[in-house]
Design a protein around this motif. Structure first.
Motif, PDB file in Angstrom:
ATOM      1  N   PHE A  21      24.944  43.480  22.876  1.00  0.00           N
ATOM      2  CA  PHE A  21      24.458  43.445  21.562  1.00  0.00           C
ATOM      3  C   PHE A  21      24.857  44.414  20.562  1.00  0.00           C
TER       4      PHE A  21
ATOM      5  N   SER B  60      19.141  36.331  27.839  1.00  0.00           N
ATOM      6  CA  SER B  60      19.205  37.420  27.484  1.00  0.00           C
ATOM      7  C   SER B  60      19.756  38.914  28.047  1.00  0.00           C
ATOM      8  N   GLU B  61      19.788  38.585  29.538  1.00  0.00           N
ATOM      9  CA  GLU B  61      20.591  40.086  30.025  1.00  0.00           C
ATOM     10  C   GLU B  61      22.175  39.998  29.718  1.00  0.00           C
TER      11      GLU B  61
ATOM     12  N   GLU C  14      16.270  34.309  30.931  1.00  0.00           N
ATOM     13  CA  GLU C  14      16.514  35.626  31.514  1.00  0.00           C
ATOM     14  C   GLU C  14      18.058  35.878  31.731  1.00  0.00           C
TER      15      GLU C  14
ATOM     16  N   GLN D  11      23.490  38.764  26.763  1.00  0.00           N
ATOM     17  CA  GLN D  11      23.454  39.243  25.325  1.00  0.00           C
ATOM     18  C   GLN D  11      23.109  40.791  25.381  1.00  0.00           C
ATOM     19  N   GLU D  12      22.269  41.415  26.161  1.00  0.00           N
ATOM     20  CA  GLU D  12      21.883  42.634  25.881  1.00  0.00           C
ATOM     21  C   GLU D  12      22.956  43.480  26.118  1.00  0.00           C
ATOM     22  N   GLU D  13      23.928  43.003  26.876  1.00  0.00           N
ATOM     23  CA  GLU D  13      25.190  43.947  27.191  1.00  0.00           C
ATOM     24  C   GLU D  13      26.075  43.921  25.911  1.00  0.00           C
TER      25      GLU D  13
END
Length: 166
Positions: free
Chosen positions: A155, A148-149, A145, A151-153
């Motif tokens: 991506f 992922s959070e 979690e 890396q999402e920013e």
């Protein structure tokens, strides 16, 4: 059942000893539970590619990487080409091989993760199994979690960097 994205076929070119071969493509995010014996149910969509055998080893970022045995052997052939007179090559080869465990899923599709690898990845009961194209990754749910959070920013920016290097 084979779906469009479950395999990628590559041509064997002009070599008569090489026909088309299957290269698994692992996709998706799954949340099975780790039982008290360190086993988890492999997601059904990954089982066909891993039923004949798999290798679990240390992954990057404190996760575990699961490869079909054939893919792992191909990877180690490439790694073995590195000169053992280079310390970083020796270190990488040792860490990869020392942390690797070969196994096959049981009849119910469960995979047992050795305790040393569970400790490495900080796995308890809550895990996340991620298809990472050429491999399957197993993460502690909380760590996934956070990762992922973060890396999402970035991506969208990664897309430019990753494909600019090719």
């Amino acid at each position: 059942m084979v779906t469009l994205w479950s395999i990628v076929e590559s041509s064997g070119g002009d070599r008569p000893d090489r026909g088309a071969r299957r290269c698994p493509v692992f996709l998706g995010t799954h949340t099975p539970k780790l039982d008290e014996k360190g086993r988890f149910f492999l997601p059904a969509k990954f089982r066909d590619e891993l039923d004949d055998g798999l290798v679990i080893t240390r992954g990057q970022d404190r996760c575990l990487a699961i490869y079909p045995t054939e893919t792992f052997v191909e990877t180690t052939r490439e790694i073995a080409k590195g000169s053992v007179s280079v310390k970083k090559v020796r270190d990488y080869q040792r860490m990869l091989a020392a942390g690797a465990s070969d196994t096959t899923p049981d009849k119910q599709g469960r995979v047992m993760i050795p305790s040393m690898l569970r400790r490495y990845a900080g796995l308890d009961k809550e895990i996340v199994v991620v298809g990472a194209i050429t491999r399957v990754e197993v993460w502690d749910a909380t760590e996934w979690e956070k990762y992922s959070e973060a890396q999402e920013e970035i991506f969208a920016d990664m897309n430019e960097e990753v494909f600019a290097e090719q």
